[in-house]
Design a protein around this motif. Sequence first.
Motif: not given
Length: 718
Positions: A65-80, A710-718
Amino acid sequence: MKKSIINFVLILSCANLSAQWKYPNTKKVSVTDTYFGTNYTDSYRWLENMKDPSVVSWFKEQADLTNATLNKISGRNELIAEWKSLDKLQPPSYRSRTKEGGRFFYQKTMPGEKVSKIYFREGDTGAEQLLFDPLTFIAGKTLSVQQISPSFDGKKLLIAYSESGAEVSTIQVMNVDTKQFLSDVIKNTAGIVSWTFDNTSFIYMWIKSADNTDPNGRLNPKSKLHKLATDSYQDNDFFSNESYPKLNIDSKSYPSAFFIKDSKDYIFATEGTVQNEMKFYYAPISYAFSKNIPWKTLCTPDDKLVRGFDMAGDKVYAITYNGAKNYKLIETDLKNPNWSTAKTIGSEKKSQTLESFSRSKDYLLLNYSDGINNHLYQYNIKTQATTEVKMPFIGAAYAFCIDTKTNDFYVIITSWNKPPSEFKYSAESNNFEPSSFNKPAVYPEAYKNLVVEEVEVKGHDGAMIPLSIIYKKGLKKDGSNICLMDSYGAYGFSMSPYFNVMENSLAVRDVVIAIPHVRGGSEKGEDWYKAGFKTTKPNTWKDFISCGEYLVANGYTSPKKLAGTGTSAGGILISRAITERPDLFAAAICNVGCANTMRGEFSSNGPVNTPEFGTVSKEEECKALFEMDGMQHVKENTNYPAVICVGGWNDPRVVVWQPGKFAAAVQNASTSGKPVLMKVNYNNGHFTEDKEVTFANFADQFSFVLWQCGHPNFQLKN
């Protein structure tokens, strides 16, 4: 004294979930422990049975559940991607440097590499030679080097490595000249202790079980002696409670016996726990391999020796808080040690605490701190004169000597907004020059525009709490900023300034980073530490809360934008901060955190930590453990902030059920509708050297709280 009543009425619960958060069903099984006439109920004790397939499945469902949720957050991959890019810009990183037999040994990580490799040089300027690459040693596995230890002649090298952050080492021996491993392989150890002076044997720490879920696995460990080219099953019990029962070594202690090359007339031993006050033994070297070494006590906890201890010839140097709450350095003689009459060679300072010292051939380099910045002083052993060292620039400084046949030290200086710079310092000439090892780091311009404020905040009881605040130049203090608070508050560890690349990457994204120097650390000396210890532990999270209130009141952030994080023992701080003041925080990270302290001593690493937190077998300490237990303070039908708990499946320090039980309790109790996630790192322990795993782990944590704040660059995709 204790009784357990298990109510086998299972209550299936996924109550209080908003429509979008369908957590795995988490049953409640009521278990009641009675200590000193008080009942304590634990509904999630069943999660401690890590051998139960249903428990394994529960963690797997939570992880999915956690991985499925976190993978939908924009900005995560950009941080990495940014962290990887920054890592590739940096010069090589060197650590674990040591010198034996005229040879330099060290671990080095090249830009972009996942883990460090082992190298050596002949002398100071010899050509670098690769000895060990953990990425290619076992096909298909990513290993990491836990320790290296060269023999005193520099011809052999002990390498302790582990897999997936387990911190349980396999030890092998390399012939440095041929770069080939000898036949000796010792598995499932707690690490290397010492070589013998004849370079034919070494001492290592034996543990009963490598299973991080076995509560008895690390009780009664032993220092064992292994002679090269012999069967490890025949290794001698060199130092333990079993071999020396008259010493009454506690079952939770790690008994170590070792040799020091600058005091070759003696053999030394110690009992290791998390207790800061040291306990040492010693004996003449002539008895080192007798069947019954006549150990003499060198110091006990009553001598109040902490932070640093070293021997040279017959001299012993140690830091103490006996009669010096800000610590002082004292010296006594091994021929007739007496700490009550020991000579003071590094005096206590009113406005600075003595953090550490390092020894060279003719000097001691003393490192004091004013709570934020360090100040160095050198003591001339021959003339007994002390002079202040003028550093190249002010900041947090770390000093060490690799070769005590010289008077050269290495000094690393850093700060919240300045990357580390390493220098070679000559005590003889009082001169700094750039180090030939770690070169200055390179970061983009945005990282050079970070501002640091150092303030003091009035706590709940009037104590003034230091608070470090890092943010991007031009910040508007109108309450609109996201703020991440990060603190610890245990073991007397101070939140010393350092350039935290990952948190600073948030600061350049307009996030305020706040570091409260809470009680339980020792920024203000021994009294500050003991004011956040066992029965006084509530000061730790109350100081954290006070700093959060200050940040809100002064416009740095608002409760809808404020997040907190605590790691390891910092899990006490963050779990109690949000259970005491859920209204103050929008989100929280409990990273491999101690969030169920009443059950801590029943885990594999728990007994060794009772000197810091306490035990349920003592009434006052039991009450204190309840007060600091986050899970025990979760209340039904409460609007809790968003929470992400993180556990390492291979963690030997904080077993995964500690944050897991807290996550289960908050999931079932929260009515806020905010997500409560349990992240499980199956390729990690308490931490790992593997940068790919580390980057992904912290990107998940940070993107979660930025999303919830509420950071605008880190929101759920779709």
